[in-house]
Design a protein around this motif. Sequence first.
Motif, PDB file in Angstrom:
ATOM      1  N   LYS A   1       0.830  -1.200   0.000  1.00  0.00           N
ATOM      2  CA  LYS A   1       0.000   0.000   0.000  1.00  0.00           C
ATOM      3  C   LYS A   1       0.871   1.260   0.000  1.00  0.00           C
ATOM      4  CE  LYS A   1      -4.230   1.501   2.145  1.00  0.00           C
ATOM      5  NZ  LYS A   1      -5.309   1.189   3.075  1.00  0.00           N
TER       6      LYS A   1
ATOM      7  N   LEU B   1       3.885   1.475  -1.144  1.00  0.00           N
ATOM      8  CA  LEU B   1       4.528   1.572  -2.456  1.00  0.00           C
ATOM      9  C   LEU B   1       3.580   2.197  -3.476  1.00  0.00           C
ATOM     10  CD1 LEU B   1       6.325  -1.919  -2.827  1.00  0.00           C
ATOM     11  CD2 LEU B   1       7.296   0.238  -2.019  1.00  0.00           C
ATOM     12  N   ILE B   2       2.332   1.719  -3.451  1.00  0.00           N
ATOM     13  CA  ILE B   2       1.345   2.216  -4.413  1.00  0.00           C
ATOM     14  C   ILE B   2       1.086   3.701  -4.198  1.00  0.00           C
ATOM     15  CG2 ILE B   2      -1.086   2.046  -5.111  1.00  0.00           C
ATOM     16  CD1 ILE B   2      -0.898  -0.981  -4.495  1.00  0.00           C
TER      17      ILE B   2
ATOM     18  N   ALA C   1       3.902   5.564  -5.584  1.00  0.00           N
ATOM     19  CA  ALA C   1       3.865   5.491  -7.057  1.00  0.00           C
ATOM     20  C   ALA C   1       2.833   6.456  -7.623  1.00  0.00           C
ATOM     21  CB  ALA C   1       3.540   4.067  -7.497  1.00  0.00           C
ATOM     22  N   ALA C   2       1.692   6.522  -6.961  1.00  0.00           N
ATOM     23  CA  ALA C   2       0.610   7.386  -7.425  1.00  0.00           C
ATOM     24  C   ALA C   2       0.927   8.858  -7.184  1.00  0.00           C
ATOM     25  CB  ALA C   2      -0.695   6.999  -6.740  1.00  0.00           C
ATOM     26  N   GLY C   3       2.014   9.119  -6.485  1.00  0.00           N
ATOM     27  CA  GLY C   3       2.400  10.506  -6.218  1.00  0.00           C
ATOM     28  C   GLY C   3       1.688  11.087  -5.020  1.00  0.00           C
TER      29      GLY C   3
ATOM     30  N   ILE D   1      11.575   0.482  -7.100  1.00  0.00           N
ATOM     31  CA  ILE D   1      11.223   1.522  -8.064  1.00  0.00           C
ATOM     32  C   ILE D   1       9.699   1.588  -8.129  1.00  0.00           C
ATOM     33  CG2 ILE D   1      11.344   2.240 -10.494  1.00  0.00           C
ATOM     34  CD1 ILE D   1      13.894   0.386 -10.646  1.00  0.00           C
ATOM     35  N   VAL D   2       9.143   2.769  -7.909  1.00  0.00           N
ATOM     36  CA  VAL D   2       7.679   2.860  -7.936  1.00  0.00           C
ATOM     37  C   VAL D   2       7.173   3.691  -9.111  1.00  0.00           C
ATOM     38  CG1 VAL D   2       7.343   2.427  -5.473  1.00  0.00           C
ATOM     39  CG2 VAL D   2       7.690   4.775  -6.264  1.00  0.00           C
ATOM     40  N   GLY D   3       8.046   4.418  -9.770  1.00  0.00           N
ATOM     41  CA  GLY D   3       7.537   5.178 -10.902  1.00  0.00           C
ATOM     42  C   GLY D   3       8.618   5.809 -11.747  1.00  0.00           C
ATOM     43  N   ILE D   4       8.277   5.998 -13.009  1.00  0.00           N
ATOM     44  CA  ILE D   4       9.093   6.746 -13.956  1.00  0.00           C
ATOM     45  C   ILE D   4       8.195   7.882 -14.417  1.00  0.00           C
ATOM     46  CG2 ILE D   4      10.410   6.636 -16.119  1.00  0.00           C
ATOM     47  CD1 ILE D   4      11.270   4.468 -14.134  1.00  0.00           C
ATOM     48  N   GLY D   5       8.662   9.106 -14.303  1.00  0.00           N
ATOM     49  CA  GLY D   5       7.815  10.222 -14.727  1.00  0.00           C
ATOM     50  C   GLY D   5       8.266  11.484 -14.048  1.00  0.00           C
ATOM     51  N   SER D   6       7.336  12.081 -13.320  1.00  0.00           N
ATOM     52  CA  SER D   6       7.673  13.303 -12.603  1.00  0.00           C
ATOM     53  C   SER D   6       7.323  13.088 -11.132  1.00  0.00           C
ATOM     54  CB  SER D   6       6.870  14.463 -13.207  1.00  0.00           C
ATOM     55  OG  SER D   6       7.160  15.645 -12.507  1.00  0.00           O
ATOM     56  N   TYR D   7       8.316  13.201 -10.263  1.00  0.00           N
ATOM     57  CA  TYR D   7       8.121  12.830  -8.853  1.00  0.00           C
ATOM     58  C   TYR D   7       8.851  13.776  -7.910  1.00  0.00           C
ATOM     59  CZ  TYR D   7       5.785   8.448  -9.933  1.00  0.00           C
ATOM     60  OH  TYR D   7       4.879   7.510 -10.350  1.00  0.00           O
TER      61      TYR D   7
END
Lengths: 577, 577
Positions: free
Chosen positions: A8, A10-11, A14-16, A49-55
């Motif tokens: 949870k 992590l998600i 990831a969702a920002g 790793i939880v995301g690739i993008g803008s964080y």
Amino acid sequence: MGTDRDLKALIASAAGETEADLVLKNARILNVFTKELEEGDIAVKDGVIVGIGSYRGRVETDLKGRIVCPGLIDGHIHLESSMLSPSEFAKAVIPHGTTAVITDPHEIANVAGTDGISYMIESSKGLPLDVFFMLPSCVPSTPLDESGAELSALNLEPLYMQERVLGLAELMNSYGTVAGDEDIIAKINGAVSHGKAIDGHAPALTGNSLNAYVTAGVGSDHECFSFEEAREKLMRGQHIMIRQGTAAKNLNALLPLFDDKYCDRCLLVTDDKHPGDLISQGHIDYIVREAIKAGKSPYNAVKMASFNAAKYFGLKDRGAVAPGYRADLIVVSDLQDFTVERVYKDGRLVSLKGELTAEITKPPVDQGRYRRVRHSFNMHEVSAEDFLITSKGTKKRVIKVVPGEIITDEVIVDSASPEAEPDKDIIKIAVIERHKGTGHIGLGFVTGYGIKKGAIASSVAHDSHNLIVAGTNDEDMALAANTVRENEGGLAVVCDGKVLSSLALPLGGLMCEEDAATVEAKLSEMKAQARFLGVSEGIDPFMTLAFTALPVIPKLRIITKGVVDVNTQSYAPVLFD
Amino acid sequence: MGTDRDLKALIASAAGETEADLVLKNARILNVFTKELEEGDIAVKDGVIVGIGSYRGRVETDLKGRIVCPGLIDGHIHLESSMLSPSEFAKAVIPHGTTAVITDPHEIANVAGTDGISYMIESSKGLPLDVFFMLPSCVPSTPLDESGAELSALNLEPLYMQERVLGLAELMNSYGTVAGDEDIIAKINGAVSHGKAIDGHAPALTGNSLNAYVTAGVGSDHECFSFEEAREKLMRGQHIMIRQGTAAKNLNALLPLFDDKYCDRCLLVTDDKHPGDLISQGHIDYIVREAIKAGKSPYNAVKMASFNAAKYFGLKDRGAVAPGYRADLIVVSDLQDFTVERVYKDGRLVSLKGELTAEITKPPVDQGRYRRVRHSFNMHEVSAEDFLITSKGTKKRVIKVVPGEIITDEVIVDSASPEAEPDKDIIKIAVIERHKGTGHIGLGFVTGYGIKKGAIASSVAHDSHNLIVAGTNDEDMALAANTVRENEGGLAVVCDGKVLSSLALPLGGLMCEEDAATVEAKLSEMKAQARFLGVSEGIDPFMTLAFTALPVIPKLRIITKGVVDVNTQSYAPVLFD
């Protein structure tokens, strides 16, 4: 990916919705799935790793467009070959971008059986390098030899429960496999019943024999010496491990495997890698660099060096920079030089510009339990008399070592002398049983090694790792052997009754606790001394010696009970008529 | 590959020491590893491929250069969508070269819960088509709806022990996943703890939400409507299932995925496939043909249609013609027409030139245990009065169905009439709860469907599969509904107080025991009758009706308690001011 992680959290990260622990800003990410560079931030939470993008993240590091690749994986190594303990090995390879290795503890298993394997598992626990294990399948490598242990399918069975055990290591006995040998079948069924991988080792196996070997379930090969050999094995469904190590170098011959058509079932391995090569060349990063220099796609090379190995071994969360994958990441200068600048293990910076930034402590190991590893020498002191050859004859059978090769040849010389004849480039060689105190000593002759005086001894002597010693006279041979014995393993160079130098390898007679630089400095000094004794150009003084005792590679070898003709697996007299 | 097989016998046969059971001589073999054709014999022993090369066998079949490919695999289907029982489904798809399907028994689970899933597992046992299962993750699809069952993580847990269960099926609740919904996390952790795959279903999910969804462990997506969408999901590590079925057709949009750069993480699926399409088009072979026709590499297409699916689901012994792989093989005419001429399952010829050659018997199923499947109707007879709309208002909210789409629109019409107004193309629609005898009936209006008289009813009504009926008058609606009820499921077309036709689907109200041709003939007849009632061009009379009850796809739907605005997940009055 176990269920113990907080999915949870992590998600949410990831969702920002919550801040990441670490964000690598402005990365150019090598995407192994589509083989392209992608710009973006990499968000890491709890080592994942939880995301690739803008964080946004608690810690943010601006990579300014530098390239991020997944951590590199050595798909097949005998870690003992580095002569380093697992923690010192980790220190040596992490700065080169290695975040996981799959080791076959074949050497220590030949010395100390399952205790040796367990020792390696325990002493590699918790390192910022994931050390996975394949269980040695052929201990001893031949029933002829006297090793420190014999491992049956039943011995291996409980080890499959260890979480870092991934399968059954190289099935060197390919002929036995093809012949349906019961012991091998039992070992294969053991691995299969645990859903584990089975590695191969079958140089030049082809046609229906190869079909039989693959039918048995052998999923890989790291012994391909030509592209055509590799191609046939690929077509039969095997994964090909492209090996470029200290002992064997197949990269040039196998370069076509880096092409799109073949690369997806190929991985990169070293098999054996000495500390000097680790320091001067690097590890898997070196193979990637060499492939790129040879004009191959860096995208393919990186994928082979990471994702393909992970996939083959069923390591689902490694080998890619993508959500849900472990944050084992390397930052490289560019895709030409491929210099590893940063290494992240589980999201933690562990190396910067070639220097470790994480403290690596030796995992605590129960020394009492592993007495067999720490005190692996069970032999009496020897004396010059023990090296007397008493048989008679007018012909001398001599093992011929070949520069740059591990195969040997057989030479028959007209001579009735039971002694070394250094002027004819014939010296004496002995293998002393050191595991069970049997007192067995195999004696023979060798040519091509080159020493004109003194003796050289080593307890690294494939695969049984008895004590091997080569010399021009029995006194120096005894001194060299006794020096290694006193050190409880290692190497020694002796001349005219004096020990020029010795390296203690007290962990099973194979490894030590020193760091790579110290070991390499010592080894360099000893190699120079060996050259001083006369060791020929193109001959590695210790590696050549070590392989002279391996009775599974043609043609003539020496073991604890004498000289063996490998092709017939029978003893051959060293003096005869 | 279990350990129950006689590995020694396989190896002996592979080595050419004993005769194979079957040898396919002179084959041209499509090698999925190197994507090329290879000439040779294929030797099969105990249902396993043991060698490619030159072999002798007890049975030898000369293929005269015909092309052999691995058996085809449908990576995602709801088998219930064929309206056929598993054994009849097998009969329909085997001649098309399908040797394995991965089904998500989502429909029957909505009717009969875990009994429904177990029924599908039992009734597909031992068929010459391997039917694997993904466990339905979203039953019911929304808490708003009244299905026949609710499945929690705890309910699913014991099913993972079944050997043909491969994971957790499409996580349709992508928003819940991204939001970290506890129930979903529990289901994900369940699958992960068993080392199983998790399929996705997330149309248009992108950016950080996609990152979160993938971080959760969702490994695939079959809802990509554009190449760009698929590319982003591929780059995040998902496998893309290219769907070309009866309901949704994404092949054209996703053709670029057949290229070398993308194909290795893509597989082919149908999702839903009606019997008529199975007969007229084929199954996975149809998708391969269409891709080849569009100019794509047949090597890539075949690999996607077999090996890639096997690999994604961890089916290690399928998807390639290589030693150790299951002898699931198809012989095709050539790589252009790709007509399946022969199908071998586990080394046995099961289809020749489109005709089954193996007798397929229905697996024995304990009827007592599966009463809930056989007798899934728990509702009273209805009467015309049940369809009276009693609310009042001057505006009428109408569900607009769109030709060729499964999304619906909302139309507001100035009208105070609580009746159907066929002249304005507004008819009445009702969903009757049929699982628990609650007597709930949701009532509403629909436009675009087109009928000018009579009524059409169906118990195939996604996802809860209550009884849906659309009609121009309440009497015909009641007759249509009662006809389906008496048949314990199925379809009915009624006009002017007369049942024109009905198809009984007594297995959960979704499937029957008839063969594909019989079902298709009946369906064709009923579709013609529906057209006679006036169903619009481009509208599938039954499928459109079925999806009108699915409250998870925008915009306006009808369920057992009324009309639902999907976007707000709230009820919307059908007559209002």
